[in-house]
Scaffold this motif. Structure first.
Motif, short mmCIF file in Angstrom:
data_model
loop_
_atom_site.label_atom_id
_atom_site.label_comp_id
_atom_site.label_asym_id
_atom_site.label_seq_id
_atom_site.Cartn_x
_atom_site.Cartn_y
_atom_site.Cartn_z
N ILE A 24 1.19 -0.67 0.20
CA ILE A 24 -0.31 -0.27 0.16
C ILE A 24 1.39 0.97 -0.58
O ILE A 24 1.94 1.04 0.87
N ASP A 25 0.46 2.29 -0.74
CA ASP A 25 1.38 3.21 -0.55
C ASP A 25 1.61 4.54 0.25
O ASP A 25 0.15 4.21 0.77
N PRO A 26 1.80 4.75 0.49
CA PRO A 26 1.90 5.51 2.65
C PRO A 26 1.22 6.72 1.88
O PRO A 26 0.77 7.18 3.35
N SER A 27 1.09 7.30 0.49
CA SER A 27 0.03 8.07 0.81
C SER A 27 -1.60 7.80 0.74
O SER A 27 -2.08 8.70 1.11
N VAL A 28 -1.29 7.11 -0.05
CA VAL A 28 -2.60 5.95 0.12
C VAL A 28 -3.51 5.85 1.89
O VAL A 28 -4.11 5.99 2.32
N ARG A 29 -1.92 5.07 2.55
CA ARG A 29 -2.83 4.96 4.29
C ARG A 29 -3.04 6.20 5.17
O ARG A 29 -3.21 6.51 5.56
N GLU A 30 -2.24 7.59 4.38
CA GLU A 30 -2.56 8.37 4.68
C GLU A 30 -3.97 9.09 4.77
O GLU A 30 -4.45 9.41 5.77
N THR A 31 -4.58 9.06 3.50
CA THR A 31 -5.71 9.23 2.95
C THR A 31 -6.81 8.82 4.38
O THR A 31 -7.53 8.88 4.48
#
Length: 74
Positions: A24-31
């Motif tokens: 999972i992309d870290p930016s997706v996880r943050e969103t």
């Protein structure tokens, strides 16, 4: 006692943030975490906009991760 089949597991997204599935992309996880915070806070404006941000970058794994986080128990 835990929730039985077909019962709500508990308050939405109050459990600790897991690392998430591999890949999972870290930016997706943050969103996803921002969506959870908006739900906790009752921030209607963010609840309307953040899912669109997630949809632009998310795949099935990310959407399942969001679902898991929304239903996480304490």
């Amino acid at each position: 006692m835990g929730a039985g089949p077909g019962e709500a597991a508990g308050p939405a997204g109050l459990g600790p943030a897991p690392a998430g599935p591999d890949g999972i992309d870290p930016s997706v996880r943050e969103t996803v975490e921002q969506i959870l915070q908006a739900v906790r806070d009752g921030n209607d404006a963010a609840i309307r906009t953040l899912p669109a941000d997630l949809a632009a970058a998310a795949d099935t794994v990310a959407l399942l991760y969001l679902r898991e986080r929304l239903y996480a128990t304490q």
